[in-house]
Design an enzyme around this catalytic site. Structure first.
Site, PDB file in Angstrom:
ATOM      1  N   GLY A 157       0.879  -1.161   0.000  1.00 40.51           N
ATOM      2  CA  GLY A 157       0.000   0.000   0.000  1.00 40.51           C
ATOM      3  C   GLY A 157       0.907   1.198   0.000  1.00 40.51           C
ATOM      4  O   GLY A 157       2.042   1.118   0.432  1.00 40.51           O
ATOM      5  N   CYS A 158       0.450   2.302  -0.498  1.00 36.26           N
ATOM      6  CA  CYS A 158       1.281   3.489  -0.539  1.00 36.26           C
ATOM      7  C   CYS A 158       0.394   4.693  -0.285  1.00 36.26           C
ATOM      8  O   CYS A 158      -0.825   4.618  -0.391  1.00 36.26           O
ATOM      9  CB  CYS A 158       1.966   3.661  -1.892  1.00 36.26           C
ATOM     10  SG  CYS A 158       3.065   2.302  -2.336  1.00 36.26           S
ATOM     11  N   GLY A 159       1.033   5.794   0.055  1.00 36.71           N
ATOM     12  CA  GLY A 159       0.314   7.054   0.186  1.00 36.71           C
ATOM     13  C   GLY A 159       0.815   8.014  -0.867  1.00 36.71           C
ATOM     14  O   GLY A 159       1.987   7.972  -1.250  1.00 36.71           O
TER      15      GLY A 159
END
Lengths: 503, 415
Positions: free
Chosen positions: B34-36
Site C-alpha cells: 500500500g502506498c500514500g
C-alpha cells in the site's frame, strides 16, 4: 498368401446377454462394421473406435477395446512403424489420415503456468465485476489522431480512425473447415453459433453455400490456391477475407478432396464439376514472391471494399520473418497454424513430421513484429490444437490476439478423433457428404453445443483474467510476464520470452 | 534473431551501448503493498513551499514503511527555466564519471553541483547525489535528427540501462524529483524542500512488501517533465513494458511504475493526445459504457481502446502525474485504490486520504472522491499545455502505405 499382414486395431465386443438385437449399431455405424443376422456381428477390421455405436446402443452392451497384440520389443522399430511398412508394401501409396498430429511431441502449453494475484494486488471476481473479452481483429494505426469537436471535446480526425476491423465478443473463432470436407450441417452449425456468440466462422477453401448467406457478417471467406467458390460476390459477402497459404497439418502441400465427396451441392458451391477430385495446388500459382502476395492482398481489398484481409500460414522454420513480410505486404491479420492442427485429409508423413509447435510460432512472430515496430499493424490468430481455455489463455499471453478452434469445435459436435475424415464415412455426420450420415447433425443442436463450448471457455478465461487481477483481455495479450515455464530448457524459455518458474 | 532497432543517432564511441540480455526487458518488478500519495497544484501559478507537500505526506505516514519516500516539484528552478535538469544518483565514483562522460560528450553543462542535503536521522546509505543543468550540444542534436526531448529520453534510457550504478532521478525543465529510502517527511527534510517553491508538488510514501527499498526505486518516477507517483500495482506491466519497447523505451528500473511515466510521455508528447484522452486510453471506459455513448464519441473511444489496448493500465492503481503545467490524478477502471480530491480557491489537491488535504487546506470549497477512471485535472493558468517537439516517427511508421479508403474510420460491427 494373406491379403494383409495388418491385424485389426480395435476389437468390438458385444455382450449378447444384454443386447436388444435392435440393430441400431448396424444403422449407426458409418464404417460398415456390423452385419446383422438375428443379432449384430462386428467386423473388427473396419472399426475406427469412433464410438457412434457405443453412444447410441440402448443396452450399453458394446465395448471397443484396443487389440493389444504383443510384438517383440524393439526400441528402434515401434509397432506402428512396422505396421506402416506392411501397409505400404501392400498398397504402394501414401498413407492418408485425418485430424491432427497424434505423435508424441512435448506440448509447450503443458509446460507453461499462469500467474495469480496474492495479497497486495487483488484478484478480481468475474462474477461481480466486468471482465471484458471483446477483441478487434484487423490492422490498427500506431496512434489515434483527434481534433476538436467544437463543443469542448474531441472527435476522431477525418480519416484517422482505425481501418476496418471486425469486432469479436470473445477472442475465439472457428477454424477454417471447407464445405466438402465437412457437411453443410456442420457449416450451418458453425455459422449459427458464430452469429449468436458475436464471433466468426471460416469457410475454409470450399466456398460459401447459399444457405449461409444470412450469417455472412460472421463469416471469414477463404481464398486458397484452388480458388474454389471464389467470385466477387463471395468476397463481398464475408466480414473478412483470408488467403490460405499454408496449413499446420500439411505445410507445403495442397489440399485434396476426393470426388466421392463432391456431390451436386458441393460442386455448385465450389464451382467445379460434380464427382471430380478437388485438388488445390501446393502453391498459389499467382504467388511466387512476397510482392505477388501483396498484389493478391490488395486485389482482394479492392474487390471487397477494403475489408480486412488476412493470411493463413503454417508454423514453420523462420516463421517470424515470413510473418513480417506478410504484414508488410498489407495483411490485416496473420493466422498461425501450428503443427498439431487438424485436417480433413493429409499424408500422415507430412502431418506428423513437418512444421513447428504453435507456441513457439506465436512467441517468435509476436516478438518479431514488435522488434520491427509493426505489431499494431496486424492481429495474430493462433490455431493448431487449442484444446482448452488454458491453452487459449497461454496463447494470448504469448502474444496472440485471437485463437481459432477446429478440432475442438468438431468434438463439440460429436467427433471422437478417429482420424477417418478423409474416408467420407464419418458416423457422426461431420466429415461426410452422405445424406444418411449428414442428417445426423441438426444445425440447431450443433449451434447450441458450439455456443455452449465457447461460452464455457469464455467464462473460464474470465476466471483466469480475474485471478491475474486484470479485467480486460488486452491486458493479458502478450503479457509473458504472467507466464512461467516448468521443465522447459533455457533456450526454449528464451525464445518464448518466458522466465522459468521460481524467478 | 535479427532485430531492427530504432535509429538513435547517437554513436557508440563511448562503448556504452550494447544489447542487454533479453530477460532484462521484463525485469522482475517490485510489489507494492500500500502506498500514500498526494498532489497539489495552484492553478494561478502561485508558488508554494515544499513544506506543504511534506505536511500532506507526514499525516499519511502509516501508508508507508520507511523504505521509500519522495517528492516532485515544478517551477522550482526559475533561474534555469529552459535548462534540462538531471537529478542524478550514483552508487560510486566510477558510475559518476561514466555518466558525466556522457553529459560532457553530448551536452553543454552550465552547472553541475552536489544536491543540497542535510543529515537527517533515519536517512542513511545515501548514494552520491548531484544535479546538472544542461542543454543538448547543438551540433550533436542536429546530427542525431531527433527532437531535443527525444535526445533527452534516449540519454535517460542509455544511462539507466547501460551505466551500472548510475540512475537518473529526473530529467525535466524547471522541475526535479527528490526521493530516497526513508519516510517522506524525512526525505523532504533531507533534501531541504522548505527552500524550494513550486506551483505544483507531488509526493509519495512507499510500502514495498517483498524487497528492501532502494533509492532509485522510490517514487516519483520521471521522464522529461513527467513525474508519476503511484499507489497500487500495474498487473498489465508485462504487456505495457513490451508495448513501450516498440517505441524505443527500455523498462529497466525494476518497478511497474515506470511504465506509467513512459506511457504518458508516449501518448501526450509523441502521439499528441489531449490529456483527457490519454487518461481514457490508460484507464479505458468499459465496452458496455462505450456502447451506450453517442456514435461520434463511441467511435473515438473504440479507436482508443483498439489502438491503445496494450497501453491500458490494468490492476489496482491511483496515480498522480505531474507536469510543467499542472497535474492529473487518475484511478483504475474499477477504483481499487483510494483517491480523494479537494479544491480551495485556485488550489486543487488530491491524496490517498482526506486527512492529508485537511492538513494543508484549511477550508476546502469542495471535497470529493473521483470516480473510477475519471481524471482530476489541474492546469496552471498561463502555462501553455506542453506540446514538445514534432511527433517522433516510430519504427512502425515505415510500414507500407495504405490507401485513403483503408484508413477510413469504419468498423465492421459483427452481429
Amino acid at each position: 498368401m494373406p491379403t494383409t499382414l495388418i491385424q485389426p486395431e480395435f476389437l468390438v465386443e458385444i455382450d449378447y446377454d444384454k443386447c436388444h438385437k435392435c440393430g441400431r449399431c448396424v444403422q449407426q455405424c458409418g464404417w460398415g462394421v456390423y452385419s446383422f443376422n438375428e443379432r449384430p456381428f462386428p467386423d473388427d477390421t473396419k472399426c475406427r473406435a469412433c464410438h457412434r455405436c457405443v453412444t447410441y446402443c440402448p443396452a450399453h452392451c458394446i465395448k471397443i477395446k484396443k487389440n493389444d497384440l504383443a510384438l517383440r520389443d524393439n526400441a528402434n522399430w515401434s509397432a506402428e512403424q512396422r505396421k506402416n511398412v506392411w501397409r505400404q508394401a501392400e498398397s504402394g501409396g501414401v498413407m492418408l489420415t485425418g485430424m491432427g498430429n497424434d505423435k508424441f511431441y512435448q506440448s509447450v502449453f503443458d509446460h507453461l503456468v499462469l500467474d495469480a494475484c496474492q495479497v497486495t494486488n487483488p484478484s478480481i471476481d468475474p462474477l461481480r465485476e466486468p471482465m471484458e473479452l471483446r477483441t478487434y481483429l484487423g490492422r490498427k494505426p500506431d496512434s489515434v489522431e483527434v481534433e476538436s469537436d467544437g463543443k469542448g471535446g474531441y472527435r476522431l480526425k477525418e480519416g484517422a480512425g482505425i481501418a476496418k476491423n471486425v469486432k469479436l465478443d470473445a477472442p475465439i473463432i472457428f477454424s477454417p473447415m471447407s464445405y466438402g470436407s465437412v457437411s453443410l450441417n456442420v457449416h450451418k452449425s458453425l455459422a449459427m453459433a458464430a452469429e449468436r456468440l458475436g464471433i466468426l466462422m471460416n469457410t475454409g477453401e470450399g466456398g460459401l453455400h447459399a444457405d449461409l448467406y444470412p450469417y455472412q457478417d460472421n463469416v471469414i471467406v477463404q481464398v486458397a490456391s484452388g480458388r474454389f467458390g471464389v467470385n466477387p460476390e463471395y468476397l463481398q459477402r464475408g466480414a473478412a477475407i483470408e488467403i490460405k497459404v499454408g496449413q499446420g497439418a500439411k505445410p507445403g502441400i495442397g489440399g485434396h478432396l476426393p470426388g466421392e465427396k463432391i456431390n451436386k451441392e458441393v460442386s455448385t458451391t465450389r464451382m467445379i464439376p460434380q464427382g471430380s477430385d478437388a485438388i488445390s495446388p501446393a502453391p498459389h500459382h499467382d504467388i511466387y514472391s512476397i510482392e505477388d502476395l501483396r498484389q493478391l492482398i490488395y486485389s482482394l481489398k479492392e474487390a471487397s471494399g477494403y475489408k480486412p484481409v488476412g493470411v493463413k500460414i503454417a508454423a514453420v522454420h523462420n516463421v517470424g520473418a515470413i510473418a513480417s513480410g506478410i504484414v508488410r505486404a498489407g495483411a490485416d491479420y496473420v493466422y498461425l497454424d501450428g503443427f498439431k492442427g487438424g485436417t480433413g485429409a493429409a499424408p500422415a508423413i507430412i502431418r506428423d513430421h513437418i512444421g513447428i509447435p504453435l507456441e513457439i510460432a506465436i512467441a517468435v512472430v509476436d516478438q518479431r513484429l514488435r522488434d520491427e515496430g509493426i505489431r499494431n499493424q496486424a492481429s495474430i490468430i493462433a490455431a493448431g490444437s487449442i484444446r482448452s481455455s488454458a491453452d487459449m489463455a497461454k496463447a494470448i499471453a504469448l502474444g496472440a490476439d485471437v485463437v481459432a478452434i477446429g478440432s475442438a469445435s468438431l468434438m463439440a459436435l460429436g467427433c471422437h478423433l478417429c482420424q477417418g475424415c478423409h474416408t467420407g464415412c464419418c458416423s457422426w455426420g461431420l466429415t461426410t457428404q452422405k445424406a444418411e450420415l449428414t442428417r445426423r447433425v441438426d444445425p440447431e443442436w450443433g449451434a447450441e453445443r458450439l455456443t455452449n463450448l465457447v461460452h464455457a471457455w469464455s467464462h473460464e478465461l474470465q476466471e483466469i483474467l480475474g485471478a491475474l487481477g486484470v479485467n480486460a483481455v488486452e491486458s493479458l495479450r502478450g503479457s509473458r510476464e504472467r507466464l512461467r515455464a516448468v521443465g522447459l530448457d533455457a533456450q526454449t524459455c528464451e525464445i518464448l520470452g518466458v522466465k522459468p518458474a521460481g524467478l | 534473431m535479427p532485430t531492427t532497432r530504432p535509429q538513435t543517432g547517437l554513436t557508440d564511441d563511448l562503448g556504452l551501448f550494447g544489447e542487454r540480455p533479453r530477460y532484462a526487458e521484463e525485469a522482475s518488478y517490485k510489489i507494492h503493498g500500500g502506498c500514500g500519495l498526494m498532489g497539489i497544484c495552484d492553478e494561478s501559478g502561485t508558488l508554494m513551499s515544499g513544506v506543504e507537500a511534506i505536511k500532506a505526506m507526514a499525516v499519511q505516514r502509516d501508508r508507508g514503511n520507511g523504505l521509500g519516500g519522495g517528492f516532485a516539484g515544478y517551477g522550482i528552478y526559475p533561474e534555469f527555466p529552459d535548462h534540462y535538469c538531471f537529478h542524478m544518483m550514483f552508487h560510486d565514483v566510477k558510475a559518476k564519471e561514466e555518466a558525466e562522460a556522457v553529459f560532457d560528450r553530448y551536452f553543454v553543462v552550465d552547472l553541475a553541483e552536489p544536491m543540497p542535503t542535510r543529515a537527517v536521522k533515519g536517512i542513511s546509505d545515501a548514494p552520491v547525489l548531484w544535479r546538472y543543468f544542461l542543454q543538448p550540444d547543438p551540433h550533436k542534436l542536429e546530427n542525431s535528427e531527433m527532437s531535443a526531448d527525444d535526445y533527452i529520453v534516449h540519454t535517460v534510457m542509455l544511462i539507466n540501462s547501460t551505466i551500472d550504478g548510475a540512475f537518473v532521478a529526473s530529467s525535466g525543465k524547471n522541475m526535479g524529483a527528490f526521493k530516497g529510502v526513508g519516510f517522506p517527511e524525512e526525505i523532504g527534510h533531507y533534501y531541504l524542500l522548505e527552500e524550494y517553491e513550486g506551483h505544483t508538488w507531488t509526493g509519495h510514501n512507499r510500502f514495498p512488501t517483498n524487497t528492501p527499498g532502494w533509492w532509485g526505486g522510490a517514487h516519483p518516477f520521471t521522464l522529461l517533465d513527467w513525474s508519476i507517483v503511484h499507489n497500487g500495482e500495474i498487473s498489465s506491466y508485462g504487456i505495457n513494458s513490451r508495448y513501450l519497447e516498440a517505441f524505443g523505451y527500455k523498462c529497466t528500473l525494476g518497478t511497474d511504475t515506470e511504465v506509467a511515466a513512459y506511457l504518458f510521455d508516449l501518448l501526450l508528447r509523441r502521439h499528441k493526445l489531449p490529456l483527457e484522452l490519454a487518461c481514457k486510453a490508460l484507464a479505458s471506459p468499459l465496452w458496455s459504457e462505450i456502447d451506450r455513448m453517442e456514435p461520434e464519441e463511441a467511435a473515438l473511444m473504440r479507436s482508443l481502446r483498439a489502438v491503445y489496448g496494450p497501453a491500458m493500465l490494468n490492476g489496482p492503481f491511483a496515480i498522480v502525474l505531474g507536469f510543467n503545467g499542472g497535474m492529473v490524478a487518475l484511478n483504475d477502471r474499477i477504483k481499487l485504490r483510494p483517491l480523494v480530491a479537494a479544491r480551495q480557491g485556485t488550489r486543487i489537491m488530491v491524496a490517498s486520504e482526506e486527512s492529508a488535504m485537511r492538513e494543508v487546506l484549511d477550508a476546502p470549497d469542495a471535497v470529493w472522491a473521483p470516480k473510477a477512471g475519471e481524471p482530476v485535472i489541474a492546469r496552471v493558468k498561463g502555462m501553455e499545455w506542453p506540446i514538445h517537439g514534432d511527433l517522433h516517427l516510430s519504427p512502425g511508421e515505415v510500414s507500407c502505405a495504405v490507401t485513403g479508403v483503408a484508413d477510413a474510420c469504419e468498423i465492421v460491427e459483427v452481429g
